[in-house]
Design a protein around this motif. Structure first.
Motif, PDB file in Angstrom:
ATOM      1  N   GLU A 117       0.464  -1.815  -0.022  1.00 39.11           N
ATOM      2  CA  GLU A 117      -0.289  -0.001  -0.120  1.00 39.11           C
ATOM      3  C   GLU A 117       0.852   1.158   0.046  1.00 39.11           C
ATOM      4  OE1 GLU A 117      -3.700   1.768   2.868  1.00 39.11           O
ATOM      5  OE2 GLU A 117      -1.768   0.850   3.673  1.00 39.11           O
ATOM      6  N   ILE A 161       0.851   5.205   0.155  1.00 31.34           N
ATOM      7  CA  ILE A 161       0.109   6.666   0.595  1.00 31.34           C
ATOM      8  C   ILE A 161       0.494   7.803   0.003  1.00 31.34           C
ATOM      9  CG2 ILE A 161      -0.834   8.262   2.287  1.00 31.34           C
ATOM     10  CD1 ILE A 161      -1.687   5.539   4.185  1.00 31.34           C
ATOM     11  N   ARG A 205      -4.658  13.485   0.447  1.00 27.81           N
ATOM     12  CA  ARG A 205      -4.411  11.761   0.548  1.00 27.81           C
ATOM     13  C   ARG A 205      -5.075  10.738   0.180  1.00 27.81           C
ATOM     14  NH1 ARG A 205      -0.773  10.226   5.364  1.00 27.81           N
ATOM     15  NH2 ARG A 205      -2.461   8.858   6.201  1.00 27.81           N
ATOM     16  N   ARG A 237      -4.363   6.805  -1.902  1.00 27.02           N
ATOM     17  CA  ARG A 237      -4.188   5.261  -1.909  1.00 27.02           C
ATOM     18  C   ARG A 237      -3.786   4.573  -2.808  1.00 27.02           C
ATOM     19  NH1 ARG A 237      -6.080   7.842   2.857  1.00 27.02           N
ATOM     20  NH2 ARG A 237      -5.503   6.477   5.080  1.00 27.02           N
ATOM     21  N   TYR A 258      -2.033   0.565  -5.130  1.00 29.67           N
ATOM     22  CA  TYR A 258      -1.118  -0.812  -4.522  1.00 29.67           C
ATOM     23  C   TYR A 258      -0.296  -1.357  -5.723  1.00 29.67           C
ATOM     24  CZ  TYR A 258      -4.178  -1.725  -0.358  1.00 29.67           C
ATOM     25  OH  TYR A 258      -4.427  -1.530   0.804  1.00 29.67           O
ATOM     26  N   SER A 270      -6.476   4.780  -5.965  1.00 32.87           N
ATOM     27  CA  SER A 270      -7.605   4.696  -6.050  1.00 32.87           C
ATOM     28  C   SER A 270      -7.693   5.941  -6.270  1.00 32.87           C
ATOM     29  CB  SER A 270      -7.742   4.296  -4.494  1.00 32.87           C
ATOM     30  OG  SER A 270      -9.120   4.590  -3.999  1.00 32.87           O
ATOM     31  N   ARG A 297      -9.133  10.299  -5.663  1.00 31.63           N
ATOM     32  CA  ARG A 297      -9.783  10.472  -3.816  1.00 31.63           C
ATOM     33  C   ARG A 297     -11.257  10.510  -4.167  1.00 31.63           C
ATOM     34  NH1 ARG A 297      -8.105  16.887  -4.702  1.00 31.63           N
ATOM     35  NH2 ARG A 297      -6.316  15.478  -5.750  1.00 31.63           N
ATOM     36  N   SER A 313      -9.994   4.698  -0.055  1.00 32.69           N
ATOM     37  CA  SER A 313      -9.492   4.563   0.877  1.00 32.69           C
ATOM     38  C   SER A 313      -9.054   5.688   1.003  1.00 32.69           C
ATOM     39  CB  SER A 313      -8.026   3.748   2.000  1.00 32.69           C
ATOM     40  OG  SER A 313      -8.977   2.313   1.962  1.00 32.69           O
ATOM     41  N   SER A 314      -8.829   5.880  -0.178  1.00 31.37           N
ATOM     42  CA  SER A 314      -8.888   8.081  -0.293  1.00 31.37           C
ATOM     43  C   SER A 314      -9.201   9.031   0.283  1.00 31.37           C
ATOM     44  CB  SER A 314      -8.466   7.543  -1.632  1.00 31.37           C
ATOM     45  OG  SER A 314      -6.878   6.942  -2.660  1.00 31.37           O
ATOM     46  N   ASP A 369      -4.341  13.402  -9.082  1.00 33.06           N
ATOM     47  CA  ASP A 369      -3.961  12.098  -8.482  1.00 33.06           C
ATOM     48  C   ASP A 369      -3.064  11.088  -9.786  1.00 33.06           C
ATOM     49  OD1 ASP A 369      -5.739  12.968  -6.664  1.00 33.06           O
ATOM     50  OD2 ASP A 369      -7.425  11.655  -6.767  1.00 33.06           O
TER      51      ASP A 369
END
Length: 298
Positions: free
Chosen positions: A55, A57, A65, A67, A69, A117, A119, A123-124, A136
């Motif tokens: 992961e 960030i 912030r 995320r 992978y 991912s 925004r 999990s962003s 992004d």
């Protein structure tokens, strides 16, 4: 009288639709806030079992912030020699649903792959918008180009639906950093897409703030090979959008068109020979033609 009633009805619908479009276009285009599947993100189990995945960030230039992978080849020496795929998802899902994409690029094509991912998705943090998602994507590309192992790898952009528009924009702005572009079932622009979804919207597209002008951006791409993957039965984004994008493209690096007769907006990726087509494209666009055996088309 009937004609007048029809005109009044159409006008009322257009005005009502226009009001919704003006105030809620971001929510309509990026429904992550209202779709549990877009917001809830679970890392597929095979990431840990089959594919090494980390992961990441990232903090964007506007301090959001997000995320991602990163699935890097296990051996650093191999990782720095293989291409890196930046996968850009559509507007209704998230990277937790990209198992097929990850498996094929990682296992069959031996690529590194980064799953971004946007925004507001998964999990962003943040709220999705055209401007924000472009930031992004640029942030993810910058991360790859600054990575201690991946910085000199060839970069492939893969985008479906909205992800295709993101990929086109990113490629147009970073031609020297990108080596190939693969787009599937994407659109010319949001204003040109809306009338195909609901014809009265044709008269109010001027109020769009989310444009995604892929029809203009793709003409700026001059030296990146492009693969166009199109589902003929796509009822959400008419295939005509993809055909026109193909015609508008004037890249000097070569372009390929592949139509899937039974593919729709969501299942084109599952059509026979989908991954074989991508492999053949990569063989001439990225890989040495003698370095990799082809897959059997089933």
């Amino acid at each position: 009288m009937v004609l007048l009633e029809s005109i009044l009805t159409g006008t009322t619908i257009a005005i009502g639709s226009g009001t919704l479009l003006y105030y809620y276009q971001k929510e309509l285009l990026y429904p992550a806030k209202y779709r549990k599947k877009s917001r809830d993100f679970t890392v597929p189990k095979f990431f840990d079992e089959e594919i090494p995945c980390t992961e990441v960030i990232l903090t964007t230039k506007d301090k959001v912030r997000i995320r991602a992978y990163l699935c890097k080849r296990k051996n650093d020496e191999e990782a720095c020699e293989r291409p890196t795929v930046l996968a850009l998802h559509g507007n209704r899902g998230n990277i937790g649903k990209q198992s097929s994409i990850t498996r094929n690029f990682y296992h069959n094509f031996k690529c590194n792959i980064m799953l971004l991912s946007y925004r507001g998705y998964g999990s962003s943090d943040g709220i999705p918008s055209e401007e924000g998602i472009k930031i992004d994507a640029q942030t993810a590309l910058d991360y790859i180009k600054q990575h201690p192992i991946l910085h000199d790898t060839k970069v492939i952009l893969y985008g479906s639906s909205l992800g295709g528009a993101v990929a086109i924009d990113l490629a147009a702005k970073n031609e020297d950093e990108i080596d190939a572009l693969i787009i599937e079932n994407t659109f010319l622009s949001i204003p040109k897409l809306l009338p195909t979804l609901f014809y009265p919207l044709k008269y109010i597209t001027f109020i769009c703030t989310q444009i995604w002008p892929s029809d203009e951006q793709i003409k700026k791409i001059k030296k990146i090979p492009i693969l166009f993957l199109s589902g003929k039965l796509d009822a959400l984004v008419s295939q005509q959008h993809m055909k026109e994008l193909y015609e508008l493209s004037n890249t000097l690096a070569g372009k390929e068109w592949k139509e899937f007769p039974y593919g729709n907006h969501g299942n084109t990726i599952t059509q026979p020979c989908y991954w074989n087509v991508i492999e053949e494209f990569l063989l001439w666009a990225i890989f040495d033609k003698n370095s990799k055996r082809g897959m059997n088309c089933q």
